[in-house]
Write a protein that holds these residues in place. Structure first.
Motif, PDB file in Angstrom:
ATOM      1  N   ALA A   1      -2.474   2.364  11.862  1.00 43.43           N
ATOM      2  CA  ALA A   1      -2.832   2.773  10.315  1.00 43.43           C
ATOM      3  C   ALA A   1      -4.061   1.899   9.668  1.00 43.43           C
ATOM      4  O   ALA A   1      -4.574   2.351   8.645  1.00 43.43           O
ATOM      5  N   ARG A   2      -4.249   1.057  10.388  1.00 43.86           N
ATOM      6  CA  ARG A   2      -5.421   0.064  10.088  1.00 43.86           C
ATOM      7  C   ARG A   2      -6.837   0.745  10.010  1.00 43.86           C
ATOM      8  O   ARG A   2      -6.881   1.842  10.830  1.00 43.86           O
TER       9      ARG A   2
ATOM     10  N   ARG B   1      -0.932   7.690   8.548  1.00 43.66           N
ATOM     11  CA  ARG B   1       0.335   7.017   7.796  1.00 43.66           C
ATOM     12  C   ARG B   1       1.382   7.444   8.810  1.00 43.66           C
ATOM     13  O   ARG B   1       2.566   7.096   8.500  1.00 43.66           O
TER      14      ARG B   1
ATOM     15  N   ASN C   1       0.346  -3.436   1.326  1.00 41.93           N
ATOM     16  CA  ASN C   1      -0.697  -2.345   1.816  1.00 41.93           C
ATOM     17  C   ASN C   1      -1.692  -2.156   0.713  1.00 41.93           C
ATOM     18  O   ASN C   1      -1.957  -1.027   0.268  1.00 41.93           O
TER      19      ASN C   1
ATOM     20  N   PRO D   1      -2.723   2.967   3.423  1.00 41.78           N
ATOM     21  CA  PRO D   1      -1.922   3.185   4.655  1.00 41.78           C
ATOM     22  C   PRO D   1      -1.545   1.880   5.347  1.00 41.78           C
ATOM     23  O   PRO D   1      -0.342   1.702   6.065  1.00 41.78           O
ATOM     24  N   ARG D   2      -2.418   0.734   5.175  1.00 44.38           N
ATOM     25  CA  ARG D   2      -1.962  -0.603   5.846  1.00 44.38           C
ATOM     26  C   ARG D   2      -2.551  -1.857   4.936  1.00 44.38           C
ATOM     27  O   ARG D   2      -3.402  -1.479   4.113  1.00 44.38           O
TER      28      ARG D   2
ATOM     29  N   THR E   1       5.273   4.909  -1.450  1.00 43.23           N
ATOM     30  CA  THR E   1       4.425   3.910  -0.591  1.00 43.23           C
ATOM     31  C   THR E   1       3.279   4.996  -0.112  1.00 43.23           C
ATOM     32  O   THR E   1       2.217   4.255   0.681  1.00 43.23           O
ATOM     33  N   ASP E   2       3.296   6.174  -0.296  1.00 46.51           N
ATOM     34  CA  ASP E   2       2.094   6.781   0.442  1.00 46.51           C
ATOM     35  C   ASP E   2       0.904   7.178  -0.879  1.00 46.51           C
ATOM     36  O   ASP E   2       1.185   8.080  -1.918  1.00 46.51           O
TER      37      ASP E   2
ATOM     38  N   ASN F   1       2.045   6.594  11.932  1.00 45.09           N
ATOM     39  CA  ASN F   1       2.280   5.262  12.676  1.00 45.09           C
ATOM     40  C   ASN F   1       1.671   4.073  12.286  1.00 45.09           C
ATOM     41  O   ASN F   1       0.353   4.083  11.978  1.00 45.09           O
ATOM     42  N   LYS F   2       2.502   3.163  11.787  1.00 50.80           N
ATOM     43  CA  LYS F   2       2.189   1.965  11.269  1.00 50.80           C
ATOM     44  C   LYS F   2       1.200   1.111  11.953  1.00 50.80           C
ATOM     45  O   LYS F   2       0.406   0.410  11.607  1.00 50.80           O
ATOM     46  N   TYR F   3       1.281   1.375  13.272  1.00 46.54           N
ATOM     47  CA  TYR F   3       0.667   0.566  14.378  1.00 46.54           C
ATOM     48  C   TYR F   3      -0.730   0.972  14.609  1.00 46.54           C
ATOM     49  O   TYR F   3      -1.710   0.492  15.145  1.00 46.54           O
TER      50      TYR F   3
END
Ligand code: HEM
Ligand code: SF4
Lengths: 194, 564
Positions: B249-250, B243, B121, B163-164, A100-101, B245-247
């Motif tokens: 990542a935007r 990448r 994503n 990343p998102r 997923t990277d 921290n999902k929060y």
């Protein structure tokens, strides 16, 4: 060190391969990561971390010249680091720490288009069948499929699509420049312009 | 509207084969769930609280009647007889079986539809103005550009594991009806002084945990460079977006961290090699796509006063005032079919209603419909002389609630009744508020107001940009609701401000009532709630709402426990 031959996909075939990927172990419970400056590369053909090669290039120069050392680029490294060094290597690998990277796709694209790398470009790491189609599009031509997966099965992933809309490394011309795409007869097309 | 040619058909067909095999491998345990998740998400398949949910792409919200009929068919055959239209102009089915999803895709493909990139994503469905092509204030029809972007982004090999999530919205009119400022990329079509077409290019907007209004990174990008410039933005984001921290990542977080100037510099540097390259759009290609979006065969008509013609019919007049929108072609109007009838979850439509809407489209609007991001459906090309007949029919099917833009035309996510990420239920809050303020005269007196409800911080219900925003929060394991005011979408987009401590579900209708009372007390003539809240700030609202304790009336919320 296990010196048996691996099966990888090269071009569109499964072939035997005698390269090994050297990884500096991830830090576990505070134990130090192997230091790229001091770790020693065992005998044989090794794809070593870019960071290791950069600090040990003197030490490895003879083996590099003999074609038994290649490098892999981590997903958070910049391929531009290799700008004037590319002709030293028999192949370059890009690591996918997780499937997923997606940074490796841009690294490959840049290696092929910006830096002009024409030799083997190999995907290593978490490489699975369903990613191969995109990988080939951005310039990979060799795939070291994750060892718990059937490499012959993965080969099928390269043929998932026979047409694509956009340009990339494998196909430099987008669909709209490649094919005439006439309007269906029933569409009224005597209207406005741009 | 756009129609598939052999290449579109081929790609969608091959996608179904690929996905069918992925499902087979998952069921045969050749793929782990972790490996399958990103694959199914890129095909719009979520695991919800009770079942799988499939999100189907409606490119820029535009639908043919046969496509709407296919939704009805899917609702009946594979789901429980209804579907949910979303703020992303798509549709979701909440009760599908994994095993059947490849067959659903096959059915969809027969009407030129799919579920590609509706989640995951990657670059998502591009959204746009539901009045595109008919709005009087339109500079240029944005749909051909959205379609070009759709094709370019479909299976873009480099951007399949960003990343998102990544969302693009495009607006072609003076008024922004596509909420571009809260998208990862927001585009406005503009003309420069020489009359050439280009885009004002915004990036870095988004809601979720950290709501941010997008920044302009280019005032004028000639249309030819739409794809190459977007590619440059995507490459910068793919390589440098966080990448860890999902929060965070935007793209909005990257842009904030680098600053607009540095971000723009990096994009421009990336663009140097792409500019004028093969993805540069040609006049021929653009004209080809534009040709799909020619206006329908309008009759030569004059505008008429339909309300006067039905003198005395107050119900019809109300509906015309709220649900009928002006049209650039004389004698025509755009009609909003309200999916916000009291007692129905916002955006839900039954199979029967979908078939019926398709029917209306065929009979009254050249066979086309649009999904709005406020979760309603638009018939864009109705002859004014047919409005009365259309109204009577729509009314009989519960689609003519005259509340567009009013309090009960609220946006609401599925929340805790369906969504596994929810902190709180949202649908019963929506239902309770609808019930309480059902009185249309009162609603008309309040005027335009956007009430947006999300069941958690992900903000699927756009609560940040609501005139009143309601956010479900978890406090010690129980469900509470945080209220904000002063948010806005459109040209003056703004993020709402929280008024204070959160409330229980049963307090919510009274909270809304108190907010409205302050507005009614303080407003200038013709001042909207949004403008009033902007002018006054939070203080007077806060003061009044918290002045006296709010009783938890009723003991049980309307609609509670109904949606399991
Ligand atoms: C299965 C149910 C759903 C799940 C699991 C889900 C998940 C999420 C998540 C995790 C985010 C936050 C993303 C981020 O900020 O990085 C989000 C945002 C969002 N979702 Fe959903 N969602 C669901 C249903 C919906 C529905 C029904 C709608 C439309 C009615 C929707 C529209 C949106 C929108 C507009 C955003 C905000 C995008 C932004 O931050 O700019 N989602 N969703
Ligand atoms: S806002 Fe939260 S609760 Fe509502 S749909 Fe989105 S993720 Fe689910």
């Amino acid at each position: 060190m296990n010196m048996s031959k691996n099966l990888i996909i090269k071009g569109r075939e499964v072939v035997e391969d005698d390269w090994q990927v050297l990884r500096l172990a991830e830090p576990v419970d505070g134990a130090p990561v192997h230091d790229p400056a001091t770790v020693s590369v065992p005998a044989g053909k090794f794809i070593v971390p870019l960071s290791l090669w950069l600090v040990q290039r003197e030490v490895l120069s003879a083996r590099t010249a003999a074609g038994e050392i290649a490098v892999w680029i981590a997903s958070d490294e910049r391929p531009e680091t290799l700008k004037d060094l590319l002709d030293q290597f028999p192949l370059i690998a890009v690591d996918f720490p997780k499937f997923t990277d997606g940074r490796g796709y841009s690294i490959a694209y840049n290696l092929r288009t910006r830096l002009g790398w024409t030799g083997e470009l190999r995907a290593v790491g978490d490489v699975l069948r369903d990613q191969l189609f995109s990988m080939q599009r951005v310039g990979f031509d060799a795939y070291s499929v994750r060892s718990d997966r059937d490499v012959h099965d993965a080969l099928k992933g390269l043929s998932d699509f026979s047409e694509t809309y956009q340009a990339s490394v494998d196909q430099k011309v987008p669909l709209f420049r490649r094919h005439a795409r006439p309007l269906p007869a029933e569409v009224n097309n005597d209207g406005a312009g741009i | 509207m756009y129609q598939y040619d052999q290449y579109d058909h081929l790609i969608v067909r091959e996608r179904i084969a690929q996905y069918r095999d992925q499902v087979r491998r998952r069921l045969a345990d050749e793929l782990t769930e972790a490996e399958f998740v990103p694959l199914r998400l890129q095909n719009g398949l979520y695991m919800q609280r009770h079942a799988y949910m499939l999100r189907i792409a409606v490119p820029y919200g535009l639908l043919a009647s046969k496509q709407m009929r296919m939704f009805a068919h899917i609702a009946r055959k594979y789901d429980r007889g209804y579907g949910h239209f979303t703020t992303r102009q798509n549709i979701q089915f909440n009760w599908v079986e994994l095993e059947q999803t490849p067959d659903i895709l096959t059915d969809l493909a027969s009407v030129e539809m799919h579920a590609i990139q509706t989640s995951g994503n990657c670059i998502r469905n591009t959204t746009s103005d539901p009045y595109a092509g008919v709005a009087a204030d339109e500079i240029i029809d944005p749909r051909p550009y959205a379609e070009v972007l759709r094709q370019w982004s479909t299976f873009h090999p480099e951007f399949i594991a960003l990343p998102r999530k990544f969302k693009v919205a495009i607006n072609g009119a003076v008024e922004d009806r596509a909420a571009i400022a809260i998208h990862d990329i927001g585009l406005t079509v503009v003309r420069n002084e020489a009359g050439e077409i280009g885009f004002k290019f915004m990036a870095g907007g988004g809601m979720g945990r950290t709501p941010i209004i997008g920044s302009v990174i280019r005032d004028f990008l000639p249309w030819q460079h739409l794809l190459t410039y977007t590619e440059a933005v995507m490459r910068v984001y793919n390589q440098h977006g966080r990448r860890d921290n999902k929060y965070k990542a935007r793209i909005k977080i990257l842009l904030k961290a680098l600053g607009v100037e540095e971000f723009t510099r990096q994009v421009e540097a990336e663009w140097v090699d792409l500019k004028d390259g093969p993805e540069t759009l040609t006049i021929e290609e653009m004209q080809r796509v534009i040709d799909y979006f020619q206006p329908p065969a309008y009759k030569q008509l004059d505008d008429s006063d339909v309300v006067a013609a039905q003198a005395g019919n107050k119900a019809f007049a109300n509906w015309v005032n709220r649900n009928v929108k002006p049209h650039k072609q004389p004698g025509y109007a755009a009609v909003v079919l309200s999916l916000k009838k009291t007692g129905v979850p916002p955006g839900d439509a039954t199979a029967e209603q979908m078939d019926f809407m398709a029917d209306l489209a065929d009979r009254y609007s050249f066979g086309e419909l649009r999904v709005t991001h406020e979760q309603n459906v638009v018939l864009a090309d109705v002859e004014q002389s047919q409005l009365f007949a259309l109204w009577q029919e729509a009314k009989a099917h519960g689609l003519a609630t005259p509340n567009i833009g009013l309090l009960t035309d609220m946006i609401c996510c599925p929340g805790g009744d369906f969504c596994s990420l929810a902190n709180a239920k949202s649908l019963p809050i929506a239902a309770a508020i609808s019930e309480r303020f059902d009185n249309l005269d009162f609603q008309h007196d309040i005027g335009e107001i956007e009430l947006n409800i999300s069941g958690c911080i992900n903000a699927c219900g756009h609560h940040h940009v609501g005139s009143i925003g309601v956010l479900g929060v978890d406090k010690d394991g129980s469900e509470w609701y945080q209220v904000s005011i002063g948010g806005a979408q459109g040209n003056n987009a703004a993020i709402g401000k929280i008024i204070g401590p959160s409330f229980s579900a049963l307090q919510m209708p009274e909270v809304i009532d108190r907010l409205l009372k302050v507005y009614l007390r303080e407003r200038f003539e013709d001042e909207s709630f949004a403008d009033c809240a902007q002018r006054l700030g939070v203080a007077p609202f806060k003061e009044f709402v918290y002045a006296t304790p709010i009783a938890e009336k009723g003991g049980r919320l309307v609609g509670e426990d109904e949606y399991v």
